[in-house]
Write a protein that holds these residues in place. Structure first.
Motif, PDB file in Angstrom:
ATOM      1  N   VAL A 312      -6.313  17.960   5.056  1.00 31.19           N
ATOM      2  CA  VAL A 312      -7.001  16.896   5.782  1.00 31.19           C
ATOM      3  C   VAL A 312      -6.151  15.627   5.677  1.00 31.19           C
ATOM      4  N   THR A 313      -5.668  15.160   6.806  1.00 27.60           N
ATOM      5  CA  THR A 313      -4.870  13.941   6.840  1.00 27.60           C
ATOM      6  C   THR A 313      -5.684  12.818   7.466  1.00 27.60           C
ATOM      7  N   ILE A 314      -5.292  11.612   7.151  1.00 30.50           N
ATOM      8  CA  ILE A 314      -5.975  10.422   7.654  1.00 30.50           C
ATOM      9  C   ILE A 314      -5.124   9.783   8.751  1.00 30.50           C
ATOM     10  N   GLN A 315      -5.720   9.593   9.886  1.00 29.52           N
ATOM     11  CA  GLN A 315      -5.088   8.860  10.970  1.00 29.52           C
ATOM     12  C   GLN A 315      -5.928   7.638  11.297  1.00 29.52           C
ATOM     13  N   PHE A 316      -5.312   6.709  12.029  1.00 28.75           N
ATOM     14  CA  PHE A 316      -5.952   5.438  12.306  1.00 28.75           C
ATOM     15  C   PHE A 316      -6.034   5.211  13.811  1.00 28.75           C
ATOM     16  N   GLN A 317      -7.149   4.645  14.226  1.00 29.95           N
ATOM     17  CA  GLN A 317      -7.379   4.310  15.620  1.00 29.95           C
ATOM     18  C   GLN A 317      -7.625   2.804  15.723  1.00 29.95           C
ATOM     19  N   GLU A 318      -6.887   2.157  16.635  1.00 29.82           N
ATOM     20  CA  GLU A 318      -7.025   0.718  16.800  1.00 29.82           C
ATOM     21  C   GLU A 318      -8.257   0.392  17.642  1.00 29.82           C
ATOM     22  N   PHE A 319      -8.844  -0.757  17.374  1.00 35.05           N
ATOM     23  CA  PHE A 319      -9.952  -1.254  18.179  1.00 35.05           C
ATOM     24  C   PHE A 319      -9.919  -2.782  18.145  1.00 35.05           C
ATOM     25  N   GLY A 320     -10.597  -3.373  19.092  1.00 34.07           N
ATOM     26  CA  GLY A 320     -10.642  -4.830  19.179  1.00 34.07           C
ATOM     27  C   GLY A 320     -10.273  -5.291  20.579  1.00 34.07           C
ATOM     28  N   VAL A 321      -9.727  -6.502  20.666  1.00 33.80           N
ATOM     29  CA  VAL A 321      -9.302  -7.089  21.935  1.00 33.80           C
ATOM     30  C   VAL A 321      -7.803  -6.880  22.067  1.00 33.80           C
ATOM     31  N   ARG A 322      -7.383  -6.133  23.070  1.00 34.12           N
ATOM     32  CA  ARG A 322      -5.968  -5.823  23.280  1.00 34.12           C
ATOM     33  C   ARG A 322      -5.544  -6.284  24.663  1.00 34.12           C
ATOM     34  N   GLN A 495       5.012  -1.251  11.198  1.00 32.49           N
ATOM     35  CA  GLN A 495       4.317  -0.362  10.280  1.00 32.49           C
ATOM     36  C   GLN A 495       3.215  -1.141   9.590  1.00 32.49           C
ATOM     37  N   SER A 496       2.130  -0.427   9.258  1.00 36.11           N
ATOM     38  CA  SER A 496       1.017  -1.045   8.554  1.00 36.11           C
ATOM     39  C   SER A 496       1.375  -1.226   7.087  1.00 36.11           C
ATOM     40  N   GLY A 497       0.501  -1.922   6.372  1.00 37.53           N
ATOM     41  CA  GLY A 497       0.795  -2.255   4.982  1.00 37.53           C
ATOM     42  C   GLY A 497       0.911  -1.059   4.068  1.00 37.53           C
ATOM     43  N   ASP A 498       0.255   0.049   4.387  1.00 41.08           N
ATOM     44  CA  ASP A 498       0.328   1.226   3.523  1.00 41.08           C
ATOM     45  C   ASP A 498       1.501   2.135   3.870  1.00 41.08           C
ATOM     46  N   GLY A 499       2.413   1.640   4.734  1.00 40.32           N
ATOM     47  CA  GLY A 499       3.583   2.420   5.073  1.00 40.32           C
ATOM     48  C   GLY A 499       3.403   3.358   6.218  1.00 40.32           C
ATOM     49  N   MET A 500       2.213   3.398   6.847  1.00 42.40           N
ATOM     50  CA  MET A 500       1.962   4.311   7.951  1.00 42.40           C
ATOM     51  C   MET A 500       2.265   3.611   9.268  1.00 42.40           C
ATOM     52  N   THR A 501       2.933   4.294  10.146  1.00 43.20           N
ATOM     53  CA  THR A 501       3.203   3.751  11.464  1.00 43.20           C
ATOM     54  C   THR A 501       1.905   3.620  12.239  1.00 43.20           C
ATOM     55  N   GLN A 502       1.775   2.513  12.956  1.00 43.37           N
ATOM     56  CA  GLN A 502       0.539   2.278  13.699  1.00 43.37           C
ATOM     57  C   GLN A 502       0.274   3.431  14.671  1.00 43.37           C
ATOM     58  N   GLY A 503      -0.937   3.914  14.637  1.00 40.12           N
ATOM     59  CA  GLY A 503      -1.333   4.988  15.541  1.00 40.12           C
ATOM     60  C   GLY A 503      -0.884   6.363  15.122  1.00 40.12           C
ATOM     61  N   GLY A 504      -0.097   6.483  14.055  1.00 37.94           N
ATOM     62  CA  GLY A 504       0.412   7.787  13.664  1.00 37.94           C
ATOM     63  C   GLY A 504      -0.329   8.354  12.464  1.00 37.94           C
ATOM     64  N   GLY A 505       0.045   9.588  12.107  1.00 38.53           N
ATOM     65  CA  GLY A 505      -0.575  10.232  10.949  1.00 38.53           C
ATOM     66  C   GLY A 505      -0.112   9.612   9.661  1.00 38.53           C
ATOM     67  N   GLY A 506      -0.884   9.752   8.620  1.00 36.42           N
ATOM     68  CA  GLY A 506      -0.540   9.105   7.361  1.00 36.42           C
ATOM     69  C   GLY A 506      -0.677  10.058   6.193  1.00 36.42           C
ATOM     70  N   GLY A 507      -1.265   9.538   5.103  1.00 30.80           N
ATOM     71  CA  GLY A 507      -1.350  10.292   3.875  1.00 30.80           C
ATOM     72  C   GLY A 507      -2.391  11.396   3.947  1.00 30.80           C
ATOM     73  N   THR A 508      -2.439  12.158   2.867  1.00 31.70           N
ATOM     74  CA  THR A 508      -3.370  13.291   2.785  1.00 31.70           C
ATOM     75  C   THR A 508      -4.561  12.926   1.941  1.00 31.70           C
ATOM     76  N   MET A 509      -5.726  13.231   2.437  1.00 29.43           N
ATOM     77  CA  MET A 509      -6.976  12.959   1.705  1.00 29.43           C
ATOM     78  C   MET A 509      -7.358  14.187   0.889  1.00 29.43           C
ATOM     79  N   PRO A 510      -7.621  14.033  -0.381  1.00 27.46           N
ATOM     80  CA  PRO A 510      -8.005  15.216  -1.177  1.00 27.46           C
ATOM     81  C   PRO A 510      -9.328  15.769  -0.703  1.00 27.46           C
ATOM     82  N   GLN A 511      -9.441  17.088  -0.753  1.00 28.73           N
ATOM     83  CA  GLN A 511     -10.665  17.750  -0.296  1.00 28.73           C
ATOM     84  C   GLN A 511     -11.658  17.879  -1.430  1.00 28.73           C
TER      85      GLN A 511
END
Length: 511
Positions: A312-322, A495-511
């Motif tokens: 299970v990986t964590i990805q991010f979705q942007e929201f707000g005023v663009r 890149q975001s502060g946690d090292g993940m590229t905006q809109g891309g996949g990131g770290g792994t969440m423990p199950q």
């Protein structure tokens, strides 16, 4: 002009010479050791000089068997009679001519083809005339060296340089040595966007559930099913028990007669107003992007094969005023806009539950279009008027049709939604704030925190650092330097502060 006339007479005379027996009457100095050309019993060598576009004749004492040229592109040899060969000059250069005679002898000639000065002068003068006609008032110089055209001088803009290069290239290979006036800075375009949205919603709900735990020696309940009523059961002791999991908003129960009711009577009026006014600045022809909002995480299962367990990986979705747009100033002094405004917000009501995590949905309003307008003008890019009314009526058969009393055996749910949306854009050409003019500031509702230090949070000026001012801008630069300065920059990698590229996949969440 007198010197060139003399050369022309010499060239014409050279072209009309007839070489009898291989002897060159006006050729360069021949080797005295060579035998005369008419002695065909042995090989011989001679020098011939001819001008481009002209011819010479070579005579032999014996009939000619074969003729060969070293390079066809420089000269051309044609046998005009059994003992005569005509040599035509085609392009400037040096080549060789070999003639085989019937008695076995051979004659060797080194042919030098000289450029036609008058033809080149006429062509160069024609180029100069066209350049003066198409680019008046701009000092341009054209010269020819070794068949290559050198273009020198100064032009006022890049378009003039391109036109001069096209004109000169009609005469052959061109080396562009032009200097171009440094163009002024590109205009800066400010795009003002007004994004207004109003959502009106009205909800009316009415329903009754009746239950009995012993009234009239009866245990049971009546419900339309639209609103969940209490559950009635009979334990082993014989007394009825009502289990209420949803009391709705009104609940009644008479313990003496064992009769109760749960009532849903609710009216709800909701108003959501969104007013966003993002302003974004960009140079002519450059893309700009603006986002005021955030990113929310959501889990994504990957690598599931067969009965295995995927990560299970964590990805991010942007929201707000663009706001994304590209402005371009046209030749009509209008502004062509590629614009894509967007307003999105988190919607937890329509979200989903995954392993105890709530993944919200997105309420999005966006568009993507291309328009053209003059600066200061405004366009309504999009508008939306959406009216919806949903009504749900449920009743108990027969009992719900009884006049007056039938209302107790009916449930009604009515929802009305009214959405209005409009988007305006206004482009303006602006200039930077001059030096020394105060910058605009926000009006803070509360006094802002004082500084922790007395030092200003700015880099010291040149009087402290000793930095030297930039040299004055040059009035003109070479053509190739200007073209290099106009190359597009490499796109930013954010890149975001946690090292993940905006809109891309990131770290792994423990199950």
């Amino acid at each position: 002009m007198k010197a060139r006339t003399g050369v022309a007479i010499l060239c014409c005379f050279t072209a009309s010479c007839v070489f009898h027996g291989g002897m060159d009457l006006l050729a360069e100095k021949a080797d005295p050791a060579q035998p005369p050309a008419q002695v065909s019993s042995q090989d011989s060598a001679n020098d011939l000089v001819v001008t481009v576009g002209q011819s010479v004749l070579v005579d032999t004492a014996e009939p000619i068997v074969r003729v060969a040229l070293g390079t066809d592109g420089i000269a051309e040899a044609t046998a005009t009679s059994p003992t005569e060969v005509m040599v035509n000059g085609k392009a400037a250069g040096i080549t060789s001519l070999i003639i085989w005679e019937a008695n076995g002898g051979r004659q060797f000639f080194r042919i030098t083809v000289r450029p036609n000065i008058f033809a080149e002068d006429d062509e160069i003068e024609g180029l100069r005339r066209e350049l003066r006609l198409e680019l008046p008032g701009q000092p341009l110089k054209v010269s020819v060296e070794g068949g290559t055209i050198f273009l020198r001088g100064r032009v006022k803009d890049l378009n003039s340089s391109q036109r001069a290069l096209q004109i000169a290239s009609t005469a052959g290979k061109v080396v562009n040595l032009l200097y171009v006036d440094v163009p002024p800075p590109k205009p800066q375009i400010l795009l003002k966007v007004v994004f207004a949205s109003v959502d009106l919603s009205k909800v009316r709900q009415l329903g009754v559930n009746i239950f009995s735990v012993g009234a009239a020696n009866t245990i049971g309940s009546i419900s339309t099913g639209q609103y969940q009523g209490p559950g009635v059961s009979t334990p082993s002791a014989g007394a009825g028990v009502a289990t209420i999991s949803n009391a709705l908003n009104i609940s009644l129960f008479n313990q003496n007669i064992g009769l109760g009711a749960t009532i849903q009577a609710l009216e709800n009026d909701g108003v959501i107003q969104v007013l966003s006014e993002p302003n974004l600045l960009a140079a002519d022809g450059k893309q700009a992007s603006f986002l005021a909002g955030g990113e929310y995480p959501y889990p994504v299962v990957q690598g599931v094969t067969g009965g295995g367990v995927g990560a299970v990986t964590i990805q991010f979705q942007e929201f707000g005023v663009r706001l994304n747009f590209i402005p371009t100033i046209t030749a009509r002094n209008t502004i062509r806009l590629q614009v894509a405004p967007e307003v999105s917000s988190l919607d937890f009501l329509d979200g989903i539950q995954i392993s105890g995590f709530t993944v919200p949905a997105l309420d999005v309003r966006k568009m993507n279009t291309e328009v053209e307008m003059a600066q200061g003008q405004s366009f309504a890019l999009g508008g939306l008027l959406d009216n919806r009314e949903t009504q749900n009526l449920e009743k108990v058969p027969f009992l719900g049709d009884i006049p007056i009393l039938g209302k107790f055996f009916q449930s009604i749910s009515k929802t009305t939604t009214n959405t209005e949306l409009i988007v305006f854009v206004t482009p303006e050409i602006v200039a930077p704030v001059p030096v020394g003019v105060p910058l605009p500031k926000l009006n803070y509702p509360e006094p802002f925190l004082p500084s922790n230090s007395r030092m200003p949070m700015t880099t010291p000026g040149a009087n402290v650092t000793g930095a030297k001012p930039l040299p004055p801008s040059p009035t003109n630069i070479p053509f190739e330097q200007l073209m290099q300065s106009m190359q597009p920059e490499h796109p930013l990698v954010i890149q975001s502060g946690d090292g993940m590229t905006q809109g891309g996949g990131g770290g792994t969440m423990p199950q």
